[in-house]
Enzyme design. Structure first.
Site, PDB file in Angstrom:
ATOM      1  N   ARG A   1     -18.165  29.060  -3.274  1.00 16.91           N
ATOM      2  CA  ARG A   1     -17.236  27.971  -3.531  1.00 16.91           C
ATOM      3  C   ARG A   1     -17.796  26.768  -4.499  1.00 16.91           C
ATOM      4  O   ARG A   1     -17.489  25.651  -4.284  1.00 16.91           O
ATOM      5  CB  ARG A   1     -16.543  27.405  -2.150  1.00 16.91           C
ATOM      6  CG  ARG A   1     -15.729  28.510  -1.519  1.00 16.91           C
ATOM      7  CD  ARG A   1     -15.079  27.430  -0.279  1.00 16.91           C
ATOM      8  NE  ARG A   1     -14.347  28.545   0.445  1.00 16.91           N
ATOM      9  CZ  ARG A   1     -13.031  28.839   0.027  1.00 16.91           C
ATOM     10  NH1 ARG A   1     -12.157  28.299  -0.862  1.00 16.91           N
ATOM     11  NH2 ARG A   1     -12.490  29.772   0.951  1.00 16.91           N
TER      12      ARG A   1
ATOM     13  N   ARG B   1     -12.981  21.470  -5.163  1.00 18.47           N
ATOM     14  CA  ARG B   1     -12.806  20.096  -4.981  1.00 18.47           C
ATOM     15  C   ARG B   1     -13.737  19.463  -5.059  1.00 18.47           C
ATOM     16  O   ARG B   1     -13.703  18.087  -4.897  1.00 18.47           O
ATOM     17  CB  ARG B   1     -11.666  19.865  -3.912  1.00 18.47           C
ATOM     18  CG  ARG B   1     -10.465  20.604  -4.302  1.00 18.47           C
ATOM     19  CD  ARG B   1      -9.676  20.717  -2.748  1.00 18.47           C
ATOM     20  NE  ARG B   1     -10.473  21.515  -1.884  1.00 18.47           N
ATOM     21  CZ  ARG B   1      -9.657  21.767  -0.785  1.00 18.47           C
ATOM     22  NH1 ARG B   1      -8.723  21.538  -0.322  1.00 18.47           N
ATOM     23  NH2 ARG B   1     -10.462  22.588   0.201  1.00 18.47           N
TER      24      ARG B   1
ATOM     25  N   ARG C   1      -7.091  20.668 -12.169  1.00 13.08           N
ATOM     26  CA  ARG C   1      -5.991  21.348 -11.433  1.00 13.08           C
ATOM     27  C   ARG C   1      -5.022  20.589 -11.226  1.00 13.08           C
ATOM     28  O   ARG C   1      -3.948  20.781 -10.528  1.00 13.08           O
ATOM     29  CB  ARG C   1      -6.585  21.584  -9.998  1.00 13.08           C
ATOM     30  CG  ARG C   1      -7.340  22.933  -9.926  1.00 13.08           C
ATOM     31  CD  ARG C   1      -6.426  24.152  -9.782  1.00 13.08           C
ATOM     32  NE  ARG C   1      -5.284  24.058  -8.751  1.00 13.08           N
ATOM     33  CZ  ARG C   1      -5.380  23.875  -7.492  1.00 13.08           C
ATOM     34  NH1 ARG C   1      -6.685  24.284  -7.006  1.00 13.08           N
ATOM     35  NH2 ARG C   1      -4.429  23.568  -6.793  1.00 13.08           N
TER      36      ARG C   1
ATOM     37  N   ASP D   1      -9.384  33.872  -5.604  1.00 15.95           N
ATOM     38  CA  ASP D   1      -9.204  33.828  -4.270  1.00 15.95           C
ATOM     39  C   ASP D   1      -8.952  35.059  -3.427  1.00 15.95           C
ATOM     40  O   ASP D   1      -8.730  36.026  -4.104  1.00 15.95           O
ATOM     41  CB  ASP D   1      -8.196  32.880  -3.765  1.00 15.95           C
ATOM     42  CG  ASP D   1      -8.271  32.330  -2.340  1.00 15.95           C
ATOM     43  OD1 ASP D   1      -8.924  31.356  -2.055  1.00 15.95           O
ATOM     44  OD2 ASP D   1      -7.786  33.113  -1.382  1.00 15.95           O
TER      45      ASP D   1
ATOM     46  N   TYR E   1      -5.439  37.366   8.072  1.00 21.97           N
ATOM     47  CA  TYR E   1      -4.501  36.179   7.318  1.00 21.97           C
ATOM     48  C   TYR E   1      -3.050  37.229   7.504  1.00 21.97           C
ATOM     49  O   TYR E   1      -2.055  36.429   7.476  1.00 21.97           O
ATOM     50  CB  TYR E   1      -4.695  36.070   6.008  1.00 21.97           C
ATOM     51  CG  TYR E   1      -5.914  34.999   5.716  1.00 21.97           C
ATOM     52  CD1 TYR E   1      -7.333  35.360   5.202  1.00 21.97           C
ATOM     53  CD2 TYR E   1      -5.676  33.765   6.107  1.00 21.97           C
ATOM     54  CE1 TYR E   1      -8.133  34.431   5.384  1.00 21.97           C
ATOM     55  CE2 TYR E   1      -6.688  32.809   6.009  1.00 21.97           C
ATOM     56  CZ  TYR E   1      -7.840  33.114   5.642  1.00 21.97           C
ATOM     57  OH  TYR E   1      -9.090  32.277   5.524  1.00 21.97           O
TER      58      TYR E   1
END
Ligand SMILES: Cc1c2[nH]c(c1CCC(=O)O)Cc1[nH]c(c(CCC(=O)O)c1C)Cc1[nH]c(c(CCC(=O)O)c1C)Cc1[nH]c(c(C)c1CCC(=O)O)C2
Length: 354
Positions: free
Chosen positions: A40, A44, A53, A89, A164
């Site tokens: 990652r 952010r 973004r 992702d 998920y």
């Protein structure tokens, strides 16, 4: 459904990258310096990511070749890491196939409806290679722009993807997933096999476009006992890793809380075993029989500690990694969103100096 065997290994003109420390370590050689990258690393924590973004939904960014390439390049330029990891992702291939899934900022993937019965499993669309052509196009741009830096492609492993789908979103206990796995094993294996096809097709697309390595993320596998992992999960993850063995690139297999699963995850076909921060690397190497290539394993939370504390941890991990046949320095999980990016750059410089 495209027979996976029809997705024959297309070996593109892959960059040789003879001097790449990341590839040398992944092959179990001892490069001049310990290579380092961060799970990652794009995201952010970087102001330049947040700027790019702005107003662009996450999954839109993942299907825009220029944008996903630029986001992938940002941490490489800023930190000087030894590998790029594709900005994507684990739910990208599901979205591409037409599954109703979105990524809710700060939460993660959320399904339109959970998948919990045979009708829902059989309604899952098959992923066609052309549905991830935009991602492959982004890989192509990166291969042109990365110079000597290897590119790691990735996919989510069947269990983590299944969680998920079955839970409907992030889950702490994976109760619906485990209940279905044990109560309806035939249905579980049918779902896991479909998700193995999705993961393999997604990896084929990235590798055929020139990715230099792959990582199979089974982030939530640590929720399983070794017995359940070997019975219900290993065969499906093994099929994904076997499907891409023909490309001859390093295959990294990682999960969180997987201290009891390291041998099983290696047995699934990993060339490199990712280790989270709970098991010291020398102990992980011992559990793996002494001849293993490992990746990890700084606790991401310690990126918030004082530099003397963080420096001592990095030095300890590099020292423990010397017990392995090969060591790629990484975190024990992904970069947390509010980390000071300058600290990551300093960690790279320290690892390279040791
Ligand atoms: C479990 C998992 C997911 N996605 C992924 C995993 C396995 C890796 C891991 O365990 O951390 C894979 C993934 N997803 C993303 C990356 C980074 C890739 C890179 O560094 O270039 C990786 C390696 C982008 C992302 N994927 C996501 C983000 C945050 C979305 C945003 O920026 O708004 C990023 C950068 C969304 C996402 N996607 C997922 C979660 C849990 C979240 C929420 C993360 C959060 O909000 O803190 C599912």
């Amino acid at each position: 459904m495209p027979e996976l065997s029809s997705l024959s290994v297309v070996s593109p003109v892959r960059r040789a990258l003879p001097g790449a420390p990341f590839l040398a370590a992944a092959r179990g050689e001892r490069p001049a310096r310990v290579p380092v990258w961060f799970m990652r690393q794009a995201g952010r924590s970087l102001p330049e990511y947040r700027a790019l973004r702005e107003g662009v939904p996450m999954l839109d960014a993942c299907f825009d070749p220029e944008m996903l390439a630029e986001i992938t390049l940002q941490p490489v330029r800023r930190h000087g890491v030894d590998a790029a990891v594709l900005f994507s992702d684990i739910v990208v291939p599901l979205r591409a196939a037409g599954v109703d899934v979105d990524i809710v900022p700060g939460t993660g993937p959320v399904m339109g409806r959970p998948v919990r019965d045979v009708a829902a499993v059989r309604a899952l669309p098959v992923l066609e290679p052309e549905q991830v052509a935009k991602v492959a196009e982004g890989v192509g741009l990166l291969v042109e722009r990365l110079g000597e830096t290897p590119l790691i492609g990735f996919a989510g492993a069947p269990f983590t993807l299944a969680s998920y789908l079955i839970e409907g979103g992030p889950s702490r206990n994976h109760e619906h997933t485990k209940a279905l796995m044990h109560s309806e094993p035939k249905l579980w294996h049918e779902l896991a096999a479909r998700l193995a096809d999705v993961a393999a097709t997604f990896l084929h697309a990235q590798l055929a476009a020139g990715a230099d390595a792959i990582q199979l993320f089974d982030s939530w596998a640590g929720a399983l006992s070794e017995r359940d992992y070997r019975e219900f999960v290993l065969p499906h993850s093994a099929r994904v890793l076997e499907e891409v063995a023909g490309y001859g690139v390093p295959r990294i297999h990682f999960g969180v809380g997987t201290g009891e699963l390291l041998v099983a995850m290696r047995d699934a076909g990993a060339d490199v075993v990712g280790v989270d921060w709970r098991v010291p690397l020398d102990e992980a190497v011992r559990r793996l029989g002494g001849e293993a290539v490992v990746q990890g394993n700084l606790d991401p939370a310690l990126l918030h500690a004082s530099w003397p504390v963080l420096e001592a941890e990095v030095r300890r991990i590099v020292e423990e990694g010397r017990m392995a046949r090969g060591h790629i320095f990484n975190l024990g999980h992904g970069v947390l969103p509010n980390v000071d990016p300058d600290v990551l750059t300093r960690v790279v410089q320290l690892v390279h100096s040791l």
